[in-house]
Design a protein around this motif. Structure first.
Motif, PDB file in Angstrom:
ATOM      1  N   PHE A  77      28.294  45.435  63.841  1.00  0.00           N
ATOM      2  CA  PHE A  77      28.529  46.572  63.317  1.00  0.00           C
ATOM      3  C   PHE A  77      28.720  47.187  61.975  1.00  0.00           C
ATOM      4  N   SER A  78      27.620  46.747  61.512  1.00  0.00           N
ATOM      5  CA  SER A  78      27.071  46.626  59.976  1.00  0.00           C
ATOM      6  C   SER A  78      27.997  45.496  59.805  1.00  0.00           C
ATOM      7  N   LEU A  79      28.207  44.865  59.544  1.00  0.00           N
ATOM      8  CA  LEU A  79      28.582  43.219  59.008  1.00  0.00           C
ATOM      9  C   LEU A  79      27.826  42.346  59.570  1.00  0.00           C
ATOM     10  N   PRO A  80      27.390  41.349  58.353  1.00  0.00           N
ATOM     11  CA  PRO A  80      26.767  39.945  58.639  1.00  0.00           C
ATOM     12  C   PRO A  80      27.661  38.917  59.209  1.00  0.00           C
ATOM     13  N   PHE A  81      26.998  38.378  59.890  1.00  0.00           N
ATOM     14  CA  PHE A  81      28.477  36.915  60.517  1.00  0.00           C
ATOM     15  C   PHE A  81      27.028  35.654  60.992  1.00  0.00           C
ATOM     16  N   VAL A 114      45.359  39.974  68.928  1.00  0.00           N
ATOM     17  CA  VAL A 114      44.302  38.376  69.382  1.00  0.00           C
ATOM     18  C   VAL A 114      43.449  38.688  69.670  1.00  0.00           C
ATOM     19  N   ASP A 115      42.422  38.131  68.765  1.00  0.00           N
ATOM     20  CA  ASP A 115      40.809  37.399  70.145  1.00  0.00           C
ATOM     21  C   ASP A 115      41.051  36.170  70.140  1.00  0.00           C
ATOM     22  N   GLY A 121      34.023  34.700  65.252  1.00  0.00           N
ATOM     23  CA  GLY A 121      34.687  35.561  64.572  1.00  0.00           C
ATOM     24  C   GLY A 121      34.323  37.122  64.403  1.00  0.00           C
ATOM     25  N   ALA A 122      32.902  37.070  65.293  1.00  0.00           N
ATOM     26  CA  ALA A 122      32.968  38.719  65.246  1.00  0.00           C
ATOM     27  C   ALA A 122      34.053  40.145  65.049  1.00  0.00           C
ATOM     28  N   LEU A 148      33.557  28.827  61.958  1.00  0.00           N
ATOM     29  CA  LEU A 148      31.496  29.513  62.158  1.00  0.00           C
ATOM     30  C   LEU A 148      33.267  30.530  61.682  1.00  0.00           C
ATOM     31  N   ALA A 149      33.934  30.716  62.424  1.00  0.00           N
ATOM     32  CA  ALA A 149      34.847  32.000  61.854  1.00  0.00           C
ATOM     33  C   ALA A 149      35.909  32.352  60.688  1.00  0.00           C
ATOM     34  N   ILE A 150      36.045  30.868  59.925  1.00  0.00           N
ATOM     35  CA  ILE A 150      37.483  31.404  59.000  1.00  0.00           C
ATOM     36  C   ILE A 150      35.914  31.305  57.964  1.00  0.00           C
TER      37      ILE A 150
END
Length: 281
Positions: A77-81, A114-115, A121-122, A148-150
């Motif tokens: 969604f155009s964000l880097p992960f 909540v996911d 964490g996307a 990794l999500a943090i």
């Protein structure tokens, strides 16, 4: 060797529907240049050091290692992960869940969500970036995924709450407005697990019992207890699981259950709303 020569050679060795793009991404990664640079300077000579590095990552891709794992990142969604082998690679089809939320909920609303099985964490991070007033929780049973999500939340400058636990075990009754998840949903013996990029992804994040629905059953049951009245459950699933997931949602008390398709017109996720109070039984 020139850039254009390396790309011409490399893309013929990669077994992928996007072989040339893969080759460009690999060389851009090694040279620390944009793909536009490769197009602009095709006759530029690659140094011996960079040529050796390019050959190394090319061999990794030839063996099937996903581009996201080689580069250590993936866009969603155009964000880097950041990505690594402890989690699934964010996929474009999952962006459909984000688009649903953008169409369904007021961007200025205040909700607690909540996911579940957050991985990189996307989903959680993207929703928080779009809905600034939401309180976003991200849960994963794998400690590496939580770390990794943090890291990805920090990279994208959003504030989410990440916890290392199993599904909704740590959430109270009637405490959530939305539960959203891209859980494991592949059958344990599915032959696709031994094919393509998915061979390198963690099986625990992919499979869920004989029919692939064990975790979705748990999520549906726990979600009905933890959601407030009129709360939403949004779950991604396989292209052939819409009816089964719909039945599971209804069995656990959800109404107005509806399935939605992805960009390839395959059934991709199902939404249910809790319109009654959870039974104490």
């Amino acid at each position: 060797m020139q850039i254009q020569q390396w790309l011409a050679k490399a893309h013929t060795q990669i077994q992928s529907d996007s072989a040339m793009l893969d080759a460009k991404l690999l060389l851009s990664f090694v040279l620390n240049k944009s793909t536009t640079y490769l197009f602009t300077w095709p006759e530029q000579t690659i140094s011996e050091t960079d040529l050796a590095k390019a050959e190394e990552v090319l061999q990794q891709r030839i063996k099937g290692l996903p581009i996201a794992y080689i580069l250590g990142q993936q866009e969603f969604f155009s964000l880097p992960f950041y990505c690594n082998a402890s989690t699934l690679i964010p996929r474009p089809d999952t962006e459909c869940l984000i688009e649903f939320c953008l169409n369904e909920f007021d961007p200025k609303s205040s909700k607690t969500i909540v996911d579940l099985g957050t991985g990189t964490g996307a989903i959680a991070i993207t929703l928080k970036s779009e809905f600034e007033n939401w309180t976003v929780n991200a849960v994963d049973v794998q400690k590496g995924a939580c770390e990794l999500a943090i890291k990805n939340a920090q990279r994208n400058k959003v504030d989410i709450h990440v916890s290392n636990s199993s599904w909704l075990d740590n959430f109270k009754t009637d405490s959530l407005d939305i539960v959203i998840s891209n859980p494991p949903y592949i059958e344990e013996n599915d032959h696709h697990l031994d094919e393509g990029d998915v061979r390198f992804e963690p099986k625990t994040a992919l499979t869920s019992g004989v029919d692939g629905l064990d975790d979705i059953r748990i999520i549906a049951k726990q979600s009905f207890e933890c959601l407030i009245v009129n709360g939403y459950l949004i779950v991604e699933h396989g292209y052939n699981q819409a009816k089964a997931v719909t039945d599971i949602f209804i069995q656990h008390g959800f109404s107005h259950v509806e399935s939605f398709q992805d960009y390839a017109s395959n059934d991709r996720f199902t939404v249910g709303i809790k319109h009654t109070i959870a039974s104490s039984n």
